[in-house]
Design a protein around this motif. Structure first.
Motif, PDB file in Angstrom:
ATOM      1  N   LEU A 155       0.830  -1.204   0.000  1.00 28.14           N
ATOM      2  CA  LEU A 155       0.000   0.000   0.000  1.00 28.14           C
ATOM      3  C   LEU A 155       0.864   1.253   0.000  1.00 28.14           C
ATOM      4  CD1 LEU A 155      -3.101   0.825   0.309  1.00 28.14           C
ATOM      5  CD2 LEU A 155      -2.527   1.195   2.718  1.00 28.14           C
ATOM      6  N   GLY A 156       1.905   1.266   0.847  1.00 29.05           N
ATOM      7  CA  GLY A 156       2.765   2.440   0.933  1.00 29.05           C
ATOM      8  C   GLY A 156       3.614   2.635  -0.303  1.00 29.05           C
ATOM      9  N   CYS A 157       4.209   1.565  -0.815  1.00 34.08           N
ATOM     10  CA  CYS A 157       5.064   1.693  -1.999  1.00 34.08           C
ATOM     11  C   CYS A 157       4.254   2.135  -3.218  1.00 34.08           C
ATOM     12  CB  CYS A 157       5.777   0.373  -2.274  1.00 34.08           C
ATOM     13  SG  CYS A 157       7.042  -0.049  -1.053  1.00 34.08           S
ATOM     14  N   ILE A 158       3.083   1.541  -3.432  1.00 33.70           N
ATOM     15  CA  ILE A 158       2.243   1.912  -4.581  1.00 33.70           C
ATOM     16  C   ILE A 158       1.765   3.349  -4.442  1.00 33.70           C
ATOM     17  CG2 ILE A 158       0.056   1.448  -5.738  1.00 33.70           C
ATOM     18  CD1 ILE A 158       0.458  -1.506  -5.053  1.00 33.70           C
ATOM     19  N   GLY A 159       1.294   3.728  -3.235  1.00 37.03           N
ATOM     20  CA  GLY A 159       0.805   5.085  -3.036  1.00 37.03           C
ATOM     21  C   GLY A 159       1.882   6.133  -3.235  1.00 37.03           C
ATOM     22  N   ASN A 160       3.069   5.906  -2.675  1.00 40.29           N
ATOM     23  CA  ASN A 160       4.151   6.877  -2.833  1.00 40.29           C
ATOM     24  C   ASN A 160       4.659   6.947  -4.264  1.00 40.29           C
ATOM     25  OD1 ASN A 160       4.954   8.085  -0.086  1.00 40.29           O
ATOM     26  ND2 ASN A 160       4.810   5.918   0.408  1.00 40.29           N
ATOM     27  N   LEU A 161       4.710   5.798  -4.961  1.00 41.63           N
ATOM     28  CA  LEU A 161       5.108   5.817  -6.370  1.00 41.63           C
ATOM     29  C   LEU A 161       4.089   6.575  -7.213  1.00 41.63           C
ATOM     30  CD1 LEU A 161       6.476   2.187  -6.862  1.00 41.63           C
ATOM     31  CD2 LEU A 161       7.791   4.314  -6.905  1.00 41.63           C
ATOM     32  N   PHE A 193       4.827   9.945  -9.413  1.00 37.86           N
ATOM     33  CA  PHE A 193       4.522   9.961 -10.846  1.00 37.86           C
ATOM     34  C   PHE A 193       3.569  11.105 -11.189  1.00 37.86           C
ATOM     35  CE2 PHE A 193       2.502   8.130 -14.725  1.00 37.86           C
ATOM     36  CZ  PHE A 193       3.658   8.009 -15.472  1.00 37.86           C
ATOM     37  N   VAL A 194       2.545  11.313 -10.359  1.00 37.82           N
ATOM     38  CA  VAL A 194       1.569  12.375 -10.627  1.00 37.82           C
ATOM     39  C   VAL A 194       2.214  13.743 -10.504  1.00 37.82           C
ATOM     40  CG1 VAL A 194      -0.520  13.493  -9.737  1.00 37.82           C
ATOM     41  CG2 VAL A 194      -0.451  11.014 -10.017  1.00 37.82           C
ATOM     42  N   PHE A 195       2.976  13.977  -9.449  1.00 37.07           N
ATOM     43  CA  PHE A 195       3.586  15.286  -9.242  1.00 37.07           C
ATOM     44  C   PHE A 195       4.640  15.603 -10.303  1.00 37.07           C
ATOM     45  CE2 PHE A 195       2.451  15.255  -4.513  1.00 37.07           C
ATOM     46  CZ  PHE A 195       1.384  16.116  -4.726  1.00 37.07           C
ATOM     47  N   MET A 196       5.315  14.578 -10.804  1.00 32.98           N
ATOM     48  CA  MET A 196       6.339  14.815 -11.821  1.00 32.98           C
ATOM     49  C   MET A 196       5.760  14.970 -13.214  1.00 32.98           C
ATOM     50  SD  MET A 196       9.451  12.268 -10.651  1.00 32.98           S
ATOM     51  CE  MET A 196      10.477  12.835 -12.009  1.00 32.98           C
ATOM     52  N   THR A 197       4.525  14.505 -13.427  1.00 30.20           N
ATOM     53  CA  THR A 197       3.954  14.488 -14.772  1.00 30.20           C
ATOM     54  C   THR A 197       2.963  15.614 -15.014  1.00 30.20           C
ATOM     55  OG1 THR A 197       4.189  12.068 -14.734  1.00 30.20           O
ATOM     56  CG2 THR A 197       2.824  13.016 -16.477  1.00 30.20           C
ATOM     57  N   LEU A 198       2.106  15.905 -14.049  1.00 22.86           N
ATOM     58  CA  LEU A 198       1.082  16.934 -14.253  1.00 22.86           C
ATOM     59  C   LEU A 198       1.726  18.305 -14.410  1.00 22.86           C
ATOM     60  CD1 LEU A 198      -1.803  15.929 -11.814  1.00 22.86           C
ATOM     61  CD2 LEU A 198      -1.690  15.641 -14.277  1.00 22.86           C
ATOM     62  N   VAL A 215       0.141   6.610   3.468  1.00 20.17           N
ATOM     63  CA  VAL A 215      -1.193   7.020   3.021  1.00 20.17           C
ATOM     64  C   VAL A 215      -1.238   8.405   2.383  1.00 20.17           C
ATOM     65  CG1 VAL A 215      -2.333   5.558   4.718  1.00 20.17           C
ATOM     66  CG2 VAL A 215      -1.764   7.916   5.331  1.00 20.17           C
ATOM     67  N   ASN A 216      -0.082   8.996   2.066  1.00 12.87           N
ATOM     68  CA  ASN A 216      -0.099  10.355   1.518  1.00 12.87           C
ATOM     69  C   ASN A 216      -1.006  10.486   0.296  1.00 12.87           C
ATOM     70  OD1 ASN A 216       1.664  11.117   3.474  1.00 12.87           O
ATOM     71  ND2 ASN A 216       3.275  11.789   2.100  1.00 12.87           N
ATOM     72  N   PHE A 217      -0.764   9.628  -0.678  1.00 15.39           N
ATOM     73  CA  PHE A 217      -1.501   9.718  -1.939  1.00 15.39           C
ATOM     74  C   PHE A 217      -2.998   9.527  -1.721  1.00 15.39           C
ATOM     75  CE2 PHE A 217      -3.139   7.633  -5.836  1.00 15.39           C
ATOM     76  CZ  PHE A 217      -2.895   8.658  -6.744  1.00 15.39           C
ATOM     77  N   TYR A 218      -3.369   8.555  -0.916  1.00 11.63           N
ATOM     78  CA  TYR A 218      -4.786   8.288  -0.660  1.00 11.63           C
ATOM     79  C   TYR A 218      -5.407   9.417   0.169  1.00 11.63           C
ATOM     80  CZ  TYR A 218      -2.513   3.861  -1.694  1.00 11.63           C
ATOM     81  OH  TYR A 218      -1.737   2.881  -2.263  1.00 11.63           O
ATOM     82  N   LEU A 219      -4.629   9.997   1.069  1.00  7.77           N
ATOM     83  CA  LEU A 219      -5.115  11.130   1.853  1.00  7.77           C
ATOM     84  C   LEU A 219      -5.403  12.325   0.961  1.00  7.77           C
ATOM     85  CD1 LEU A 219      -5.589  12.346   4.729  1.00  7.77           C
ATOM     86  CD2 LEU A 219      -3.182  13.054   4.668  1.00  7.77           C
ATOM     87  N   PHE A 220      -4.529  12.600   0.011  1.00 11.94           N
ATOM     88  CA  PHE A 220      -4.743  13.720  -0.904  1.00 11.94           C
ATOM     89  C   PHE A 220      -5.967  13.493  -1.790  1.00 11.94           C
ATOM     90  CE2 PHE A 220       0.131  14.383  -0.786  1.00 11.94           C
ATOM     91  CZ  PHE A 220       0.015  14.966   0.465  1.00 11.94           C
ATOM     92  N   VAL A 242      10.323  14.387  -2.629  1.00 14.17           N
ATOM     93  CA  VAL A 242      11.420  13.953  -1.758  1.00 14.17           C
ATOM     94  C   VAL A 242      10.881  13.160  -0.569  1.00 14.17           C
ATOM     95  CG1 VAL A 242      13.290  14.751  -0.251  1.00 14.17           C
ATOM     96  CG2 VAL A 242      12.895  15.872  -2.459  1.00 14.17           C
ATOM     97  N   GLU A 243       9.767  13.620   0.002  1.00 13.40           N
ATOM     98  CA  GLU A 243       9.177  12.898   1.123  1.00 13.40           C
ATOM     99  C   GLU A 243       8.718  11.504   0.707  1.00 13.40           C
ATOM    100  OE1 GLU A 243       5.453  12.812   4.197  1.00 13.40           O
ATOM    101  OE2 GLU A 243       5.420  14.159   2.469  1.00 13.40           O
ATOM    102  N   SER A 244       8.127  11.393  -0.483  1.00 11.39           N
ATOM    103  CA  SER A 244       7.673  10.085  -0.956  1.00 11.39           C
ATOM    104  C   SER A 244       8.836   9.126  -1.154  1.00 11.39           C
ATOM    105  CB  SER A 244       6.892  10.249  -2.268  1.00 11.39           C
ATOM    106  OG  SER A 244       5.725  11.013  -2.069  1.00 11.39           O
ATOM    107  N   ILE A 245       9.946   9.643  -1.676  1.00  8.17           N
ATOM    108  CA  ILE A 245      11.140   8.796  -1.833  1.00  8.17           C
ATOM    109  C   ILE A 245      11.640   8.329  -0.466  1.00  8.17           C
ATOM    110  CG2 ILE A 245      13.536   8.769  -2.621  1.00  8.17           C
ATOM    111  CD1 ILE A 245      12.717  10.775  -4.792  1.00  8.17           C
ATOM    112  N   SER A 246      11.652   9.251   0.510  1.00  7.79           N
ATOM    113  CA  SER A 246      12.071   8.887   1.861  1.00  7.79           C
ATOM    114  C   SER A 246      11.130   7.858   2.468  1.00  7.79           C
ATOM    115  CB  SER A 246      12.128  10.139   2.745  1.00  7.79           C
ATOM    116  OG  SER A 246      13.019  11.098   2.233  1.00  7.79           O
ATOM    117  N   ASN A 247       9.822   8.014   2.220  1.00 13.99           N
ATOM    118  CA  ASN A 247       8.847   7.060   2.750  1.00 13.99           C
ATOM    119  C   ASN A 247       9.071   5.657   2.178  1.00 13.99           C
ATOM    120  OD1 ASN A 247       7.694   9.131   4.189  1.00 13.99           O
ATOM    121  ND2 ASN A 247       6.033   9.474   2.751  1.00 13.99           N
TER     122      ASN A 247
END
Length: 333
Positions: A27-33, A37-42, A280-285, A56-61
């Motif tokens: 769950l964490g690896c998929i959400g952070n990836l 991907f979204v932040f780098m592409t949009l 849960v960052n991605f799912y929280l957003f 950077v936080e997602s990479i650290s997570n």
């Protein structure tokens, strides 16, 4: 009866650890990836220092989750803790987890400070924070956490009867009086709460500022995401911090096996709550930001349609006729 209770509690703990780890790691690896991907592409997020910090936080997570759960599953499969076998892994596991954990924590602190400066009504303060300034902060942050972990690498020892631990009295005092109560808890929480409140106050004044509507909406969206991230950090991280401060400060030699089993179960629960915070960052957003949901939905639809069109064009493509093959066939006749 006591031995039966201990056996039941230990079994509950092992089952809880296995199922929580099996859920949180993917769950964490998929959400952070997905977040990276979204932040780098949009296009709307490109060139923004706040989204760069989120990346950077997602990479650290991801690094933290892998450094925690991969050794756990290796221990479960092999039947032996690698830190009790390998001196190198005994010395590396703690510093690696500390590096990724502090990086994630410090980026959240800088996120709140960044949003306070970006939403400040004074133009001079808004100009201080830039992408170049953010890059420098991330560089110095990484250097600091690496240098900070070196003493832990040096003083961590593997002893035959005592296992893998830090046996230095000075380092244990540092853990007890500064690392847990200050660097890893009260100081970051104070910074995030204070600047989050200031950012919330600034966002309420954005409507009266003469700025483009797209920039205004982006500032409001990012501030809401940062505030939600801070609330998640405090809610899920505070039980872990309080538990570890209590354990380090009031260290006792408990002999009651039932109490030890309950303590281990409680430790597993507060640890899993902390790991949820990094997963849960991605799912929280997606939950708290309607605009982010629309952006992700449009992005997925656009990529899906592009893939379908590409596959359709490849299927309908006619293979070219090569003249020299026809000539060779005629000559062979």
């Amino acid at each position: 009866m006591a031995s039966l209770s201990v056996s039941v509690i230990n079994n509950i703990q092992q089952q809880y650890l296995f199922y929580s780890s099996s859920i949180l790691l993917p769950l964490g690896c998929i959400g952070n990836l997905c977040e990276i991907f979204v932040f780098m592409t949009l296009r709307s997020f490109r060139g923004n220092q706040c989204t760069f910090i989120f990346i950077v936080e997602s990479i650290s997570n991801i690094g933290l989750l892998l450094s925690i759960f991969v050794p756990y599953f290796d221990t479960r499969i092999q039947g032996q803790d690698p830190t009790l076998v390998s001196v190198a892994w005994c010395k590396l596991q703690g510093p690696i987890q500390q590096i990724f954990g502090l990086c994630s924590l410090f980026t959240i602190c800088f996120l709140t400070f960044d949003q306070y400066m970006c939403t400040n009504p004074r133009p001079y303060w808004r100009q201080i924070i830039s992408l170049k300034f953010t890059h420098r902060f991330i560089f110095f942050m990484i250097c600091f956490v690496i240098l900070h972990s070196i003493p832990f690498f040096i003083f961590t020892e593997l002893r035959p009867t005592l296992g893998c631990n830090i046996f230095s009295a000075a380092m244990n005092s540092y853990y007890r009086y500064f690392y847990y109560p200050v660097l890893n808890s009260s100081l970051p929480l104070t910074i995030t709460v204070v600047f989050s409140l200031f950012s919330y106050r600034n966002v309420r004044r954005i409507v009266r500022r003469q700025i483009p509507i797209d920039r205004r909406r982006l500032d409001q969206q990012l501030t809401a995401m940062v505030l939600a991230r801070v609330v998640c950090l405090i809610s899920l991280g505070l039980p872990y911090i309080l538990y570890n401060v209590y354990r380090v400060t009031f260290r006792t030699t408990e002999t009651n096996q039932v109490v030890l089993a309950v303590t281990n179960l409680l430790n597993s629960i507060v640890n899993s709550m902390l790991y949820i915070n990094f997963s849960v960052n991605f799912y929280l957003f997606l939950i708290i930001s309607t605009r982010f949901r629309r952006q992700v939905k449009r992005f997925i639809i656009k990529k899906y349609l592009h893939f379908i069109q590409k596959e359709h064009s490849n299927r309908n493509q006619v293979a070219p006729i090569i003249p020299h093959l026809i000539i060779s066939n005629v000559e062979s006749l």
